[in-house]
Scaffold this motif. Structure first.
Motif, PDB file in Angstrom:
ATOM      1  N   ALA A  48       0.826  -1.210   0.000  1.00 13.01           N
ATOM      2  CA  ALA A  48       0.000   0.000   0.000  1.00 13.01           C
ATOM      3  C   ALA A  48       0.859   1.258   0.000  1.00 13.01           C
ATOM      4  O   ALA A  48       0.583   2.209  -0.733  1.00 13.01           O
ATOM      5  CB  ALA A  48      -0.947  -0.001   1.200  1.00 13.01           C
ATOM      6  N   VAL A  49       1.917   1.277   0.801  1.00 13.91           N
ATOM      7  CA  VAL A  49       2.757   2.473   0.865  1.00 13.91           C
ATOM      8  C   VAL A  49       3.501   2.698  -0.442  1.00 13.91           C
ATOM      9  O   VAL A  49       3.827   3.833  -0.790  1.00 13.91           O
ATOM     10  CB  VAL A  49       3.758   2.410   2.045  1.00 13.91           C
ATOM     11  CG1 VAL A  49       3.035   2.399   3.373  1.00 13.91           C
ATOM     12  CG2 VAL A  49       4.677   1.212   1.923  1.00 13.91           C
ATOM     13  N   ASP A  50       3.784   1.618  -1.184  1.00 12.63           N
ATOM     14  CA  ASP A  50       4.434   1.775  -2.481  1.00 12.63           C
ATOM     15  C   ASP A  50       3.503   2.479  -3.469  1.00 12.63           C
ATOM     16  O   ASP A  50       3.943   3.293  -4.281  1.00 12.63           O
ATOM     17  CB  ASP A  50       4.866   0.416  -3.038  1.00 12.63           C
ATOM     18  CG  ASP A  50       5.928  -0.238  -2.173  1.00 12.63           C
ATOM     19  OD1 ASP A  50       6.796   0.496  -1.657  1.00 12.63           O
ATOM     20  OD2 ASP A  50       5.897  -1.465  -2.007  1.00 12.63           O
ATOM     21  N   PHE A  51       2.211   2.153  -3.403  1.00 10.97           N
ATOM     22  CA  PHE A  51       1.247   2.833  -4.255  1.00 10.97           C
ATOM     23  C   PHE A  51       1.163   4.315  -3.893  1.00 10.97           C
ATOM     24  O   PHE A  51       1.069   5.175  -4.771  1.00 10.97           O
ATOM     25  CB  PHE A  51      -0.140   2.197  -4.129  1.00 10.97           C
ATOM     26  CG  PHE A  51      -0.243   0.846  -4.793  1.00 10.97           C
ATOM     27  CD1 PHE A  51      -0.039   0.703  -6.151  1.00 10.97           C
ATOM     28  CD2 PHE A  51      -0.543  -0.277  -4.056  1.00 10.97           C
ATOM     29  CE1 PHE A  51      -0.124  -0.531  -6.764  1.00 10.97           C
ATOM     30  CE2 PHE A  51      -0.636  -1.528  -4.653  1.00 10.97           C
ATOM     31  CZ  PHE A  51      -0.422  -1.651  -6.015  1.00 10.97           C
ATOM     32  N   LEU A  52       1.186   4.614  -2.600  1.00  8.16           N
ATOM     33  CA  LEU A  52       1.129   6.011  -2.171  1.00  8.16           C
ATOM     34  C   LEU A  52       2.351   6.776  -2.657  1.00  8.16           C
ATOM     35  O   LEU A  52       2.242   7.903  -3.156  1.00  8.16           O
ATOM     36  CB  LEU A  52       1.034   6.092  -0.645  1.00  8.16           C
ATOM     37  CG  LEU A  52      -0.260   5.576  -0.015  1.00  8.16           C
ATOM     38  CD1 LEU A  52      -0.161   5.618   1.505  1.00  8.16           C
ATOM     39  CD2 LEU A  52      -1.456   6.397  -0.484  1.00  8.16           C
ATOM     40  N   LYS A  53       3.503   6.165  -2.522  1.00 10.76           N
ATOM     41  CA  LYS A  53       4.741   6.801  -2.978  1.00 10.76           C
ATOM     42  C   LYS A  53       4.671   7.110  -4.469  1.00 10.76           C
ATOM     43  O   LYS A  53       4.934   8.227  -4.918  1.00 10.76           O
ATOM     44  CB  LYS A  53       5.931   5.892  -2.672  1.00 10.76           C
ATOM     45  CG  LYS A  53       7.246   6.367  -3.282  1.00 10.76           C
ATOM     46  CD  LYS A  53       8.314   5.303  -3.093  1.00 10.76           C
ATOM     47  CE  LYS A  53       9.597   5.681  -3.821  1.00 10.76           C
ATOM     48  NZ  LYS A  53      10.615   4.608  -3.719  1.00 10.76           N
ATOM     49  N   SER A  54       4.301   6.107  -5.262  1.00  8.26           N
ATOM     50  CA  SER A  54       4.244   6.273  -6.715  1.00  8.26           C
ATOM     51  C   SER A  54       3.219   7.331  -7.103  1.00  8.26           C
ATOM     52  O   SER A  54       3.473   8.193  -7.964  1.00  8.26           O
ATOM     53  CB  SER A  54       3.898   4.932  -7.371  1.00  8.26           C
ATOM     54  OG  SER A  54       3.754   5.068  -8.762  1.00  8.26           O
ATOM     55  N   TYR A  55       2.056   7.288  -6.468  1.00  5.75           N
ATOM     56  CA  TYR A  55       0.965   8.206  -6.790  1.00  5.75           C
ATOM     57  C   TYR A  55       1.381   9.661  -6.576  1.00  5.75           C
ATOM     58  O   TYR A  55       1.168  10.519  -7.431  1.00  5.75           O
ATOM     59  CB  TYR A  55      -0.251   7.870  -5.922  1.00  5.75           C
ATOM     60  CG  TYR A  55      -1.442   8.774  -6.126  1.00  5.75           C
ATOM     61  CD1 TYR A  55      -2.367   8.520  -7.135  1.00  5.75           C
ATOM     62  CD2 TYR A  55      -1.660   9.867  -5.298  1.00  5.75           C
ATOM     63  CE1 TYR A  55      -3.463   9.346  -7.313  1.00  5.75           C
ATOM     64  CE2 TYR A  55      -2.754  10.697  -5.463  1.00  5.75           C
ATOM     65  CZ  TYR A  55      -3.658  10.430  -6.472  1.00  5.75           C
ATOM     66  OH  TYR A  55      -4.739  11.253  -6.649  1.00  5.75           O
TER      67      TYR A  55
END
Length: 489
Positions: free
Chosen positions: A191-198
């Motif tokens: 989930a945090v990887d998606f937040l970072k990328s977004y």
């Protein structure tokens, strides 16, 4: 390994890439492979809904187009990880990533028809679930009718810039372990990887800022710490309001920290909201001769992360605002529980709170961050003692503490404790409320039938040691002990 590594080996098939433990590949090369890729029987059905497809198309439009024109210089768009189990030299099973892979194949078929990968039989995934079949038909209909002309005309170009991280495992046991860990819990570790990328995509065009925030994010996320921060602190502090409470999951976290974030016209300007780190004045005096005198706060032009002027429940701005917000509460958490800069606070935590249940200990951390966000160090030790008074009453009264115990504490009282902290003007208001919802009679429990070194007796002994009480002292007097301890300090 990055895409350039694959470009150097264009003449080699994807099979050679897949036999590596980890590789990165664009969607075009991934779907052009001639190896057999199947779905294992234990995979969950395809369940991506129209809302996710809308978000995907919106992301494509925001990332790959500028003023309606396709941007040939757009950076690659990262689509996360695809995990493959290699059954034989040319046969693979998708363990994780089938939702994204299936959605892209449907999108390709809806746009390219007879020239699509499915129509050319380069991919032929079989779905045993009737639910999968129904959702695929529904999503195909939606995409056929709603994909914009610019995306349709440039889909092949977009696919060449969609990037997967491909992980291959030769062990079926590893595959099952990974599958279980990803699908048996509410929140995916990615989930945090998606937040970072977004939010990095919000900074496109400013590579210096992207590098700065990506580096800091990765440093803060050692051991996947940011997952714990978002799951147990930030999401709960923002979402556990009133009495309608639930536990976090991946979609809820992404909704709060992606969809609900605010986009400003100028990403360099971060909107601020009043809080303890951002007030014009902290007191005033009145003199019969001089009249009213307002005492301004000291302005810190160079603030450390823990002093950034954000509030934990405030609206979050996309891009820079999100990363600075995360850095603040990473620093606040570490200041309280890792760096241990407040010795009196950490003394109570180590002596008493750590003797409590895991669920109550995590709730204590959540409440402490919310309190510190509101009042900083002001009477922090007293807050710790009264929080332990409340949580300890549950530890002593109940033989077993379960996940729902924390929900019960917040929901079943006259007000939600986190709301009270957020709305209080003085620490004393918080302490008074905690005392009012603590049933001191819970401490009047006979523990002689419990194991000598059982959890409840261990907690009782920790209290007797901390407050320097005789072995036969009863915890029913704990409120009095707290007042005595505070007076001595």
């Amino acid at each position: 390994m990055i895409k350039t590594d694959i470009e150097k080996q264009k003449e080699e098939s994807l099979v050679k890439e897949l036999v590596l433990e980890v590789g990165t590949v664009c969607a075009t090369d991934f779907f052009e492979t001639n190896v057999s890729v199947k779905l294992p029987d234990y995979q969950r059905p395809y369940v991506w809904n129209v809302e996710k497809l809308k978000q995907l198309l919106k992301d494509f439009k925001d990332h790959f187009f500028y003023d309606g024109d396709y941007n040939e210089n757009a950076q690659p768009y990262y689509l996360g990880c695809v995990l493959l189990y290699q059954k034989s030299e040319e046969e693979f099973e998708i363990i994780d990533g089938q939702q994204r892979v299936t959605s892209l194949l449907i999108l390709d078929y809806a746009c390219n028809d007879s020239k699509s990968y499915l129509a050319q039989e380069k991919w032929n995934l079989e779905y045993s679930s009737m639910l999968s079949t129904a959702v695929i038909k529904h999503n195909f209909k939606y995409l056929s009718e709603n994909v914009s002309l610019e995306i349709k005309n440039h889909l092949n170009d977009i696919f060449s810039k969609l990037v997967f991280t491909v992980i291959k495992t030769n062990s079926e046991d590893e595959a099952f372990t990974f599958f279980d860990s990803q699908n048996s819990r509410g929140v995916s570790l990615s989930a945090v990887d998606f937040l970072k990328s977004y939010h990095l995509r919000e900074l496109k065009g400013n590579e210096d800022l992207q590098r700065r925030f990506a580096k800091q994010w990765d440093s803060n996320n050692k051991g996947q710490f940011l997952t714990e921060l978002f799951d147990f602190i930030l999401w709960r502090s923002r979402s556990w309001k009133g009495k309608n409470l639930s536990f976090e999951n991946k979609d809820a976290i992404l909704k709060d920290f992606q969809k609900k974030t605010i986009k400003e016209q100028n990403n360099d300007i971060i909107r601020l909201y009043p809080n303890v780190c951002n007030t014009l004045a902290n007191q005033l005096t009145y003199d019969s001769q001089l009249g009213l005198c307002v005492q301004p706060n000291i302005l810190n032009l160079q603030s450390t992360a823990s002093q950034y002027p954000f509030s934990i429940r405030q609206p979050i701005q996309k891009g820079v605002g999100f990363f600075l917000y995360t850095e603040k509460y990473f620093a606040v958490y570490n200041q309280l529980f890792t760096d241990k800069k407040n010795e009196t606070f950490i003394k109570v935590y180590n002596k008493l709170i750590t003797q409590n249940s895991y669920y109550l200990k995590m709730f204590f951390k959540l409440a402490s961050v919310v309190y510190y966000d509101k009042f900083k160090d002001k009477k922090l030790q007293e807050f710790t003692l009264w929080m332990d008074y409340l949580l300890g009453s549950y530890r002593i009264y109940q033989r077993t503490i379960v996940t729902q115990t924390v929900i019960k504490i917040l929901r079943d009282n006259v007000q939600n404790l986190l709301d009270v902290i957020e709305m209080s003007y003085r620490p004393e208001d918080v302490f008074e409320f905690i005392r009012s919802i603590t049933d001191k009679n819970h401490y009047d429990v006979d523990l002689t039938s419990d194991p000598v070194y059982g959890v409840r007796n261990n907690y009782k002994n920790a209290n007797l040691s901390f407050y320097k009480k005789e072995e036969n002292s009863e915890l029913i007097a704990k409120e009095k002990w707290i007042y005595e301890y505070i007076r001595k300090k």
